[in-house]
Design a protein around this motif. Sequence first.
Motif, PDB file in Angstrom:
ATOM      1  N   HIS A 119      14.109  -9.752  -1.267  1.00 23.51           N
ATOM      2  CA  HIS A 119      14.122  -9.026  -2.543  1.00 23.51           C
ATOM      3  C   HIS A 119      13.038  -9.543  -3.488  1.00 23.51           C
ATOM      4  CE1 HIS A 119      18.230  -7.776  -1.268  1.00 23.51           C
ATOM      5  NE2 HIS A 119      17.791  -6.643  -1.783  1.00 23.51           N
ATOM      6  N   ASP A 140       9.812  -8.104  -2.293  1.00 23.14           N
ATOM      7  CA  ASP A 140       9.756  -6.684  -2.637  1.00 23.14           C
ATOM      8  C   ASP A 140       9.458  -6.478  -4.119  1.00 23.14           C
ATOM      9  OD1 ASP A 140      10.269  -6.041  -0.007  1.00 23.14           O
ATOM     10  OD2 ASP A 140      12.397  -5.552  -0.357  1.00 23.14           O
ATOM     11  N   ASP A 141       9.966  -7.378  -4.965  1.00 23.93           N
ATOM     12  CA  ASP A 141       9.720  -7.280  -6.405  1.00 23.93           C
ATOM     13  C   ASP A 141       8.242  -7.449  -6.749  1.00 23.93           C
ATOM     14  OD1 ASP A 141      12.403  -6.876  -6.862  1.00 23.93           O
ATOM     15  OD2 ASP A 141      12.798  -8.938  -7.530  1.00 23.93           O
ATOM     16  N   HIS A 142       7.483  -8.086  -5.862  1.00 21.14           N
ATOM     17  CA  HIS A 142       6.057  -8.330  -6.102  1.00 21.14           C
ATOM     18  C   HIS A 142       5.199  -7.419  -5.226  1.00 21.14           C
ATOM     19  CE1 HIS A 142       6.877 -11.756  -8.646  1.00 21.14           C
ATOM     20  NE2 HIS A 142       7.729 -12.197  -7.747  1.00 21.14           N
TER      21      HIS A 142
END
Length: 155
Positions: free
Chosen positions: A20, A23-25
């Motif tokens: 996660h 994915d946030d970056h």
Amino acid sequence: MSDLQAIAASYERIDDFLEHLRDDHDTVGEADERDRVAREQELNDQAWFVLAWGQLEADIDNACRDAIRHAQSHGDWRNRRAWSLYNPDDRRLSGLSFENRLTLVLEKGSGEWKRTMQLYNVRNQIAHGTLLSERIDVSSEIQDFYHIQTSLVRD
């Protein structure tokens, strides 16, 4: 492999967190951070793999001790004479190499034996300082550990 299930569950939680985070970056301009997290996942995989491997190796050692004790208790000296060379109570199993310990509890050359030796080589590479540059599917490897464990001969 009493702690393998707990190890697997903990690995999954941490891996999901890192996934996660990566994915946030996943936007333009954050490639360096995404790459840093991806490398962290590779290191995390390797650490958890070695930790899980320890559970399998302990189980192999215990099966080896059981096999030695069983053979040493045979009523006919001709069947137990070579087994008296080994001390199942010795912490290092009388200096038996991992390959020899494995051969006492899995048929040498069998699929399980070969897979265990492959995994052992990965463990050695990591544990002796040569880190991998790719991810390990730790969840899949743990399933292999369970399969190997159920294949061990204990008598």
